[in-house]
Design a protein around this motif. Structure first.
Motif, mmCIF file in Angstrom:
data_model
loop_
_atom_site.group_PDB
_atom_site.id
_atom_site.type_symbol
_atom_site.label_atom_id
_atom_site.label_comp_id
_atom_site.label_asym_id
_atom_site.label_seq_id
_atom_site.Cartn_x
_atom_site.Cartn_y
_atom_site.Cartn_z
ATOM 1 N N PRO A 1 0.820 -1.218 0.000
ATOM 2 C CA PRO A 1 0.000 0.000 0.000
ATOM 3 C C PRO A 1 0.856 1.271 0.000
ATOM 4 O O PRO A 1 0.415 2.324 -0.395
ATOM 5 N N TYR A 2 2.128 1.137 0.416
ATOM 6 C CA TYR A 2 3.004 2.303 0.471
ATOM 7 C C TYR A 2 3.383 2.812 -0.906
ATOM 8 O O TYR A 2 3.728 3.964 -1.072
ATOM 9 N N CYS A 3 3.334 1.942 -1.929
ATOM 10 C CA CYS A 3 3.694 2.388 -3.279
ATOM 11 C C CYS A 3 2.631 3.334 -3.844
ATOM 12 O O CYS A 3 2.870 4.010 -4.831
ATOM 13 N N GLU A 4 1.500 3.391 -3.212
ATOM 14 C CA GLU A 4 0.429 4.297 -3.639
ATOM 15 C C GLU A 4 0.589 5.696 -3.040
ATOM 16 O O GLU A 4 -0.201 6.579 -3.318
ATOM 17 N N LEU A 5 1.617 5.871 -2.212
ATOM 18 C CA LEU A 5 1.812 7.148 -1.533
ATOM 19 C C LEU A 5 2.993 7.916 -2.100
ATOM 20 O O LEU A 5 3.973 7.329 -2.556
ATOM 21 N N THR A 6 2.880 9.216 -2.036
ATOM 22 C CA THR A 6 3.991 10.107 -2.335
ATOM 23 C C THR A 6 4.514 10.622 -1.011
ATOM 24 O O THR A 6 3.736 10.986 -0.133
ATOM 25 N N TYR A 7 5.844 10.609 -0.858
ATOM 26 C CA TYR A 7 6.478 11.074 0.376
ATOM 27 C C TYR A 7 7.355 12.274 0.059
ATOM 28 O O TYR A 7 8.106 12.256 -0.910
ATOM 29 N N ILE A 8 7.262 13.281 0.897
ATOM 30 C CA ILE A 8 8.151 14.433 0.811
ATOM 31 C C ILE A 8 8.904 14.513 2.131
ATOM 32 O O ILE A 8 8.297 14.634 3.195
ATOM 33 N N TYR B 1 7.919 12.997 7.366
ATOM 34 C CA TYR B 1 7.523 13.111 5.978
ATOM 35 C C TYR B 1 6.103 13.648 5.883
ATOM 36 O O TYR B 1 5.271 13.403 6.758
ATOM 37 N N ILE B 2 5.852 14.336 4.788
ATOM 38 C CA ILE B 2 4.482 14.623 4.384
ATOM 39 C C ILE B 2 4.148 13.494 3.422
ATOM 40 O O ILE B 2 4.948 13.171 2.532
ATOM 41 N N SER B 3 3.024 12.873 3.598
ATOM 42 C CA SER B 3 2.650 11.801 2.684
ATOM 43 C C SER B 3 1.196 11.972 2.272
ATOM 44 O O SER B 3 0.368 12.457 3.039
ATOM 45 N N ILE C 1 2.495 22.294 2.109
ATOM 46 C CA ILE C 1 3.727 21.681 1.603
ATOM 47 C C ILE C 1 4.797 22.753 1.401
ATOM 48 O O ILE C 1 5.963 22.551 1.752
ATOM 49 N N THR C 2 4.410 23.904 0.884
ATOM 50 C CA THR C 2 5.352 25.012 0.696
ATOM 51 C C THR C 2 5.893 25.481 2.042
ATOM 52 O O THR C 2 7.092 25.723 2.193
ATOM 53 N N LEU C 3 5.033 25.604 3.039
ATOM 54 C CA LEU C 3 5.456 26.008 4.381
ATOM 55 C C LEU C 3 6.434 24.986 4.963
ATOM 56 O O LEU C 3 7.482 25.351 5.497
ATOM 57 N N CYS C 4 6.122 23.714 4.838
ATOM 58 C CA CYS C 4 7.005 22.664 5.345
ATOM 59 C C CYS C 4 8.357 22.691 4.636
ATOM 60 O O CYS C 4 9.397 22.519 5.271
#
Length: 153
Positions: free
Chosen positions: A4-11, A121-123, A138-141
């Motif tokens: 299920p993690y491959c469905e997520l984007t991580y920053i 992370y932001i995900s 996301i910009t603030l982070c």
């Protein structure tokens, strides 16, 4: 089957250094010590399941040490107060103890064998429509990460 993690984007958002801290009158205050020197120290631990608790337990396990856990607590403020009253040592985020360290209320203990860094992370789901508010967040982070990178030695 896909994870299920491959469905997520991580920053990558933030690196958080965790520090061993104690009362300023503890003989370990300001010292660089080996993990085995912590055997007899009273440990104030986070609750079971906490990532912070797992990080320190993993280090004790690696060195085959049973920590002297005298108190388990969920509240960071309660843990900081216990340290300030010389009830034990603990592992806390640099961000939650910066004032206490600066004001000399608690002291850092340096550990030779380990350092404790965790990443935040932001995900979000990779197919998620990002609203203006989420993009602003996301910009603030990203700005916070950049600011912290500039402050790092």
């Amino acid at each position: 089957m896909d994870s299920p993690y491959c469905e997520l984007t991580y920053i990558d958002f933030l690196d958080d250094k965790l520090m061993l801290v104690c009362h300023t009158e503890n003989p370990l205050a300001g010292q660089t010590v080996r993990i085995k020197q912590l055997c007899s120290e009273a440990i104030i631990a986070r609750e079971h399941g906490s990532r912070t608790q797992k990080m320190i337990q993993d280090v004790f396990d690696k060195w085959h040490i049973t920590p002297n856990v005298t108190w388990v607590c969920k509240s960071i403020d309660s843990i900081k107060e216990a340290v300030k009253h010389n009830k034990g040592i603990t592992l806390l985020s640099q961000y939650v103890i910066q004032d206490e360290l600066k004001n000399g209320k608690i002291a850092k203990i340096n550990l030779k064998e380990s350092s404790f860094i965790r990443k935040f992370y932001i995900s979000y789901h990779k197919n998620k429509h990002l609203t203006e508010y989420i993009n602003s967040f996301i910009t603030l982070c990203s700005a916070i990460k950049e600011e912290n990178s500039e402050k790092a030695p």
